[in-house]
Design an enzyme around this catalytic site. Structure first.
Site, PDB file in Angstrom:
ATOM      1  N   LYS A   1      -7.843   4.361   1.033  1.00 57.85           N
ATOM      2  CA  LYS A   1      -7.539   4.946   2.339  1.00 57.85           C
ATOM      3  C   LYS A   1      -6.426   5.957   2.151  1.00 57.85           C
ATOM      4  CE  LYS A   1      -4.882   0.751   3.114  1.00 57.85           C
ATOM      5  NZ  LYS A   1      -4.794  -0.514   3.869  1.00 57.85           N
TER       6      LYS A   1
ATOM      7  N   ASP B   1     -10.341  -0.738  -1.198  1.00 60.54           N
ATOM      8  CA  ASP B   1      -9.488  -0.473  -0.035  1.00 60.54           C
ATOM      9  C   ASP B   1      -8.863   0.907  -0.146  1.00 60.54           C
ATOM     10  OD1 ASP B   1      -8.273  -1.035   2.376  1.00 60.54           O
ATOM     11  OD2 ASP B   1      -6.496  -1.901   1.433  1.00 60.54           O
TER      12      ASP B   1
ATOM     13  N   ASP C   1      -2.037   1.259  -4.490  1.00 64.65           N
ATOM     14  CA  ASP C   1      -2.325   0.294  -3.442  1.00 64.65           C
ATOM     15  C   ASP C   1      -1.043   0.062  -2.662  1.00 64.65           C
ATOM     16  OD1 ASP C   1      -3.752  -3.050  -3.273  1.00 64.65           O
ATOM     17  OD2 ASP C   1      -3.545  -1.446  -1.822  1.00 64.65           O
TER      18      ASP C   1
ATOM     19  N   ASN D   1      -3.168   5.125   0.512  1.00 64.66           N
ATOM     20  CA  ASN D   1      -3.192   4.743  -0.898  1.00 64.66           C
ATOM     21  C   ASN D   1      -3.337   5.948  -1.815  1.00 64.66           C
ATOM     22  OD1 ASN D   1      -2.951   2.082  -0.332  1.00 64.66           O
ATOM     23  ND2 ASN D   1      -5.101   1.585  -0.565  1.00 64.66           N
TER      24      ASN D   1
ATOM     25  N   THR E   1      -6.202  -1.432   8.936  1.00 64.10           N
ATOM     26  CA  THR E   1      -7.284  -0.794   9.662  1.00 64.10           C
ATOM     27  C   THR E   1      -8.545  -0.846   8.818  1.00 64.10           C
ATOM     28  OG1 THR E   1      -8.135   1.316  10.424  1.00 64.10           O
ATOM     29  CG2 THR E   1      -6.451   1.387   8.736  1.00 64.10           C
TER      30      THR E   1
END
Lengths: 140, 544
Positions: B241, B239, B257, B244, B326
């Site tokens: 992005k 994850d 995170d 992060n 998202t």
């Protein structure tokens, strides 16, 4: 005098009544009362937690001295914890086996015995109920 | 003493009443001598919890002993190869012993939320929030991440939470946000982490719209080192992005995170499959949602880069405050719920790189479902706007990252990406030592100007009593979180020497600076010089 009587009574009750113990912590319950094993364990754990949280006995702050009677307090805790192990091994071990917990119990007990022996926290006569088991951990 | 016990008595009594019956039932079964019924459901739950607790206790104990020996061994080995005088060697070893003692004391301390002064909220998600806090005893500033247990269990996030805690606890790397403590109470899990006041790449992009290739190259390179670091420890982030990717006060990037794992509504994704054609109906549906959509004069459906960017910026701000995540950066194999491997993180890197240079994610849509469909059908949707000024090398790299998992660059390791022409001239070993490509404005240690502003919603958490909290450890909900508590050795500051005056003329090595090189990513050691000889300083490593 009180403590002597307390110990005497506890010992007698222990031997005579397999499933009954007398509990007295000297504060809330001054006279020993008859309780079932689960309730005894419950009272004992609550009492120990109170001792551990008491900063006059177990100081949290760095540099705070331990009380002069610290070792006696710790010995009392370990003596009473030993009774729980004794009860489990004498009265509930088959239950523990059927729940597949005997390895966990044995590991904890071995750790407990090695620790108490290292620091001399339980008198030898108090260990009599589990003598054979202890000898398998620490050969004399 | 007596009054204190009197006050404490009622609660344990209630707890005793509540728990005595099941225990009595167990005892009664034992007395009957029958083994027909092994135990009630509650008994079996407690047995499982007790086993897990005991196993974790001894596993942690052995691990702590091992780590302590390793720290000692590492210090002794480094002292042998250093030019430190013998007297100072002895002092450093004594410092380590004192620090180990303090660490043991710290580990035994029943840490809870009351040990921290709660300050500004800097992030919020579906399961909780992140806020600035100050440890009362040390005055250290941290980021406190707080997650509601019941939400974690209900939404199947237990494994994710544990994986994050384990990753942060195990991967000691300057590319990763540092975890100092983790603990729990009856309602919440807490992670006490390094606070990075520089904000994150998301807020940077919100201010800058796009980055120059020079700035983008710097941050993509640092992100590659961070991803490489967690991959070496067999973790897949899955994850990655912009929110992060955190920035410290000097502008260097650290992977986290912080996004609080905003969940994508998976129930709607069940209709998503690779074979479903992206027909005109789906496209029209997407256009209907996006009411501002209109065909350009040249007949193409793409708006200009500038218009698309503006629209994304408005939408992004809305997304940042929402509790729904998202999917823009998620690899197709993750969305399709096929097996996925470490390559999925390189896809995310490609999507972020595209956004840095173009201004919005490559498969952007108003509707998350449409975004997912575009990702799954990336061959038809990966396009660069006509007015884009992205260099050929950058395009090539993006296209090698946003592609079939079988052909994705990085599948053979991070070095494959580092060798790409777009990174020509990058000094990989010095990225975190050199000046960052962007320097955030940070005024003081409590500065949160680089984060979005959130309003207070809940009351400050109240501490549950220590008695009930221990008993509650054996609830089935807590079974999922046995072993969650953690305290980092670096939470204990190095002690000052009492004889510092006598060695005033010498540059005095500290435990922190000696341990410093060892904390770096192991992959850098073979290439780098002996950092120990060049990082010796008398400064406190905890003061940045």
């Amino acid at each position: 005098i009180y403590w002597s009587r307390h110990n005497k009574v506890t010992t007698e009750t222990w031997n005579l009544c397999r499933y009954e113990y007398r509990w007295a912590d000297g504060v809330q319950i001054k006279k020993p009362i008859e309780v079932s094993a689960p309730k005894y364990v419950e009272f004992l754990m609550d009492w120990i937690e109170g001792q551990l949280d008491d900063e006059s006995i177990f100081p949290q702050k760095l540099g705070t001295p331990f009380p002069p009677n610290f070792k006696e307090v710790v010995k009392t805790i370990f003596k009473r914890l030993f009774r729980v192990y004794a009860h489990i091994y004498h009265s509930s071990f088959q239950k523990i086996v059927s729940l597949k917990e005997e390895a966990h119990l044995n590991t904890c007990f071995k750790h407990f015995i090695l620790f108490t022996t290292e620091f001399g926290l339980i008198d030898k006569k108090e260990l009599a109920p589990l003598q054979e088991l202890i000898e398998s951990i620490i050969p004399y | 003493m007596e009054s204190e016990m009197a006050d404490a008595a009622p609660a344990p009594a209630v707890a005793a009443a509540a728990t005595a019956e099941p225990l009595a039932a167990v005892a009664e079964e034992g007395e009957e001598g029958g083994e027909a019924a092994v135990g009630s459901t509650l008994t079996m739950e407690r047995v499982a919890a007790a086993k897990k607790f005991i196993e974790n206790h001894y596993r942690s104990q052995m691990k702590n002993i091992q780590e302590r020996k390793e720290r000692r061994f590492r210090l002794e080995r480094q002292l042998e190869s250093s030019q430190v005088p013998r007297e100072q060697q002895i002092n450093l070893l004594k410092d380590l012993e004192r620090k180990e003692t303090e660490y043991m004391r710290l580990k035994r301390h029943k840490i809870c939320v009351d040990d921290f002064e709660l300050l500004t909220i800097i992030g919020r998600g579906a399961f909780g929030e992140v806020r600035l806090c100050r440890e009362k005893t040390s005055s250290n500033i941290y980021a406190m991440k707080k997650l509601k247990k019941s939400d974690m269990v209900v939404r199947g996030q237990v494994e994710h939470v544990r994986a994050e805690r384990n990753l942060l606890a195990e991967v000691a790397s300057h590319c990763i946000v540092k975890l100092y403590y983790s603990f729990q109470d009856s309602e919440y899990l807490y992670l006490i982490m390094e606070y990075l006041p520089g904000g994150d790449i998301m807020t940077l992009l919100m201010r800058e719209d796009t980055l120059t290739e020079h700035v983008a190259r710097f941050y993509i390179a640092e992100t590659i080192l961070a991803i490489e670091s967690i991959h070496k420890h067999n973790y897949i982030h899955r994850d990655i992005k912009p929110d992060n990717l955190l920035l410290d006060k000097n502008g260097h990037m650290k992977l986290s995170d912080f996004g609080l794992c905003k969940p994508i509504d998976c129930s709607k994704l069940s209709t998503l499959n690779e074979d479903e054609p992206m027909g005109d109906d789906n496209l029209r549906e997407s256009m209907d949602i996006d009411s501002s959509f209109s065909e350009t004069t040249n007949g193409r459906r793409w708006r200009s880069q500038h218009e698309q960017l503006q629209h994304w910026q408005m939408n992004r701000r809305k997304l940042a405050f929402s509790t729904v995540g998202t999917p823009d950066y998620i690899a197709p194999e993750v969305l399709l719920k096929k097996g996925y491997g470490m390559e999925c993180d390189w896809w995310s890197l490609g999507a972020i790189m595209y956004e840095m240079l173009v201004g919005y994610p490559p498969f952007y849509s108003d509707d998350p479902i449409t975004t997912c469909r575009k990702i799954v059908h990336w061959r038809n949707h990966l396009k660069f706007p006509e007015d884009s000024k992205v260099s050929p090398e950058a395009r090539d790299l993006i296209c090698r990252l946003l592609c079939d998992v079988d052909h994705r660059i990085g599948s053979a390791g991070a070095d494959q990406i580092k060798a790409h022409p777009w990174f020509r001239g990058v000094a990989w070993e010095k990225l975190y030592e050199m000046e960052a490509a962007f320097k955030p404005q940070v005024n003081d240690e409590l500065d949160t100007q680089n984060f979005m502003k959130f309003e207070e919603m809940d009351n400050a958490p109240t501490r549950t009593g220590s008695g009930p909290s221990r008993k509650m450890m054996l609830n089935s909900k807590d079974l999922s979180f046995v072993g969650y508590t953690y305290k980092n050795f670096d939470a204990v500051k190095g002690l000052k020497h009492s004889d510092q005056q006598r060695n005033q003329s010498l540059i005095r090595p500290s435990i922190g600076s000696i341990f410093g090189p060892a904390d770096m990513d192991p992959s850098r050691e073979p290439n780098g010089r002996d950092k120990h000889m060049h990082t010796v300083s008398s400064g406190d490593p905890m003061i940045q």
